[in-house]
Design an enzyme around this catalytic site. Sequence first.
Site, mmCIF file in Angstrom:
data_model
loop_
_atom_site.group_PDB
_atom_site.id
_atom_site.type_symbol
_atom_site.label_atom_id
_atom_site.label_comp_id
_atom_site.label_asym_id
_atom_site.label_seq_id
_atom_site.Cartn_x
_atom_site.Cartn_y
_atom_site.Cartn_z
ATOM 1 N N GLU A 69 4.251 8.692 -3.887
ATOM 2 C CA GLU A 69 5.063 8.190 -2.762
ATOM 3 C C GLU A 69 6.153 7.231 -3.234
ATOM 4 O OE1 GLU A 69 2.530 6.635 0.300
ATOM 5 O OE2 GLU A 69 1.581 8.582 0.662
ATOM 6 N N GLU B 279 0.889 -1.160 0.000
ATOM 7 C CA GLU B 279 0.000 0.000 0.000
ATOM 8 C C GLU B 279 0.922 1.204 0.000
ATOM 9 O OE1 GLU B 279 -1.281 2.867 0.439
ATOM 10 O OE2 GLU B 279 -2.803 2.799 2.022
#
Length: 697
Positions: free
Chosen positions: A153, A144
């Site tokens: 990210e 995730e």
Amino acid sequence: MKTFCGRANPTTGSMEWFEEGEDYDYHQEIARSRYADMLHDKDRNVKYYQGIRAAVSRVKERGEKAIVLDIGTGTGLLSMMAASAGADFCYAIEVFKPMANAAVKIVEKNGFSDKIKVINKHSTEVTVGPDGDMQCRANILVTELFDTELIGEGALPTYEHAHKYLVQEGCEAVPHRATVYVQLVESRRMWSWKKLFPVHIEAEDGEKILIPPSEMENCPGLPSVCDIQLNQMPSNDFSILSDVVTMFSVDFSKPVQSASTYYRVQLEPVRSGKAQIVLSWWDIDMDPSGMINCTMAPYWVKPTSALQWRDHWMQCVYFLPREEPVLQGEKLYLTACRDEYSVWYNLHKAREGENEAGEEEHKADVRVESPVCRCRAHLLWNRPRFGELNDPNRTHQYIKSLRKVLKTDSVCLCISDGSLLPVLAHYLGAKQVRCMQPSRIDLYHPHKLWQAFFKANHLEDKIKIIEARPELLKPSHLEDKKISVLVGEPFFTTSLLPWHNLYFWYARTAVSAHLASNVTVLPQSASLHMMIVEFQDLWRIRSPCGTCEGFDVQTMDDMIKDSLNFRESKEAEPHPLWEYPCKSLSDPQEVLTFDFTRAVPQHCLSTEGSVTLLRKGKSHGAVLWMEYHLAADISVSTGLMRLSDEKGNCEWNPHCKQAVYFFSSVIESEIQSDPTAVTYAINFDTKTGEIAMDFKL
């Protein structure tokens, strides 16, 4: 070990040094994290669990041991899901040491220590082999690693490395794929976050139009995504110009490329209009068939399905480099360029005879280099600030107020960052106008932006920029004249909380020696306001989770609570409440006032009182905001604009963040003969410029 940390105080403007413990950074990281929000995301958690169960089953059906690699494990939740689904072993990687320590405790508490190994490393540093961190490569990859933009990210380089070094070829992946969707829209409101519109000013000698310089008009802006809760954007604030189309997909079960690239799709507008904005979101399929799907689609795309609220994944607003008029049914090409961490878009019209086969000819047209702001405005102003400067109602309040105070012999000094007030003051008749922009005096060279601005409007010799901080103002800066009108919005780029713009008061105090005895200060005063609210969803980011999908994550709750108690629990935090609906449980209340006609006093400003809860609901916290009183009957609010109905629904200033003080415990109020009250104590320390507050339910 203690560390000295320096910071510029946003309210007083002074440089301050603090001695901080070695744990300070990580306490801040945890206190301000979104871990609780993710653990409360029921849809995400259920879909991940379903996908993990299915992946483990597929591996077992092939007669293989299920070895799981979980990158960015956080609490260890996904690894525990895998272990309980029958995985033989899980390697849970977490680079953030306090989080990795918490994961070890959570895994142990839930009885999975023999099945899960927590590795406190970055995944690119993990080794595989008999003496390595992992005994063998994994055949199930669980991650995730996503943000609102999907790749912000570092998901792509992480997956790329994992496929090369940490997982088997043909591994199962949860999620299996991600798909990015786009829709072309016209929206004056969202476009106002990217560029400055002309400003119309009714002056004594007729209408003046303030225009932005050409370099600002043609600037592509910044590549950083504008991520918002698009579900709070009213449908009348944008016009849909195209159907939703798939922009690109990433299959996480196969090797992933992180190198810069582009994708192109053909669009046909469903109506004519001005193409300005690309709205984007993604979904993830947890399984190869796409039966287990988790989507970020906004309300108008999936009107029949219940929307899952989440703050860790929202929707994206991208600004096209320039506005493009488009006609219904004409052929357009939308190009998405990306590097490892960000995406940006271009639109062009199909040339005569162009089709998909002709795409190769246009590779030269595609610039994969990230857009760069060259006008400096996008470095100086964030998107809400552009929206604020483009708000005609707000500008009108300042024009009305300036008209009341300016005279033909006025010597005017404006202290605010990147403000239009000096230009308004000049057009409204001030004899001499000077401006100071104290927050960014050495950063981004804002005076160059304003020189271009003044040149575009033939004002080079009319308004002078003083490149000094207020405390260094000299008579020569003012041609030995005294300031008769001191103005500010006030707005400073260093401000995070509403009261940080009280820096104007400190700047006013610093220039006291240069003020005329009958000086007019605009705004003349400010007031701090407060209201008790029940949030529809925002409370989740601070709410303990306890158990998540049957797993005990109390350790995480305790860790967040400890970090909040370290400092943050006694502080308010900034949130743009137009994105986070709430209901007022009390009337708004003025709690402190600040008199700008006088210098900042030496003594603290304190108040105590109580506020009665008038509506039934859960008291999640207090919202605080500032109001600036420009003239006798003209004020601007940075917070509540109006209570829209008897139920207490609130309309908030969309250009500002409000301060939210979350209560440590929630009380449910009932409407009865003896209503509940919340007592408060608020103290403004004039030496530090900080506001301390305490509430008792």
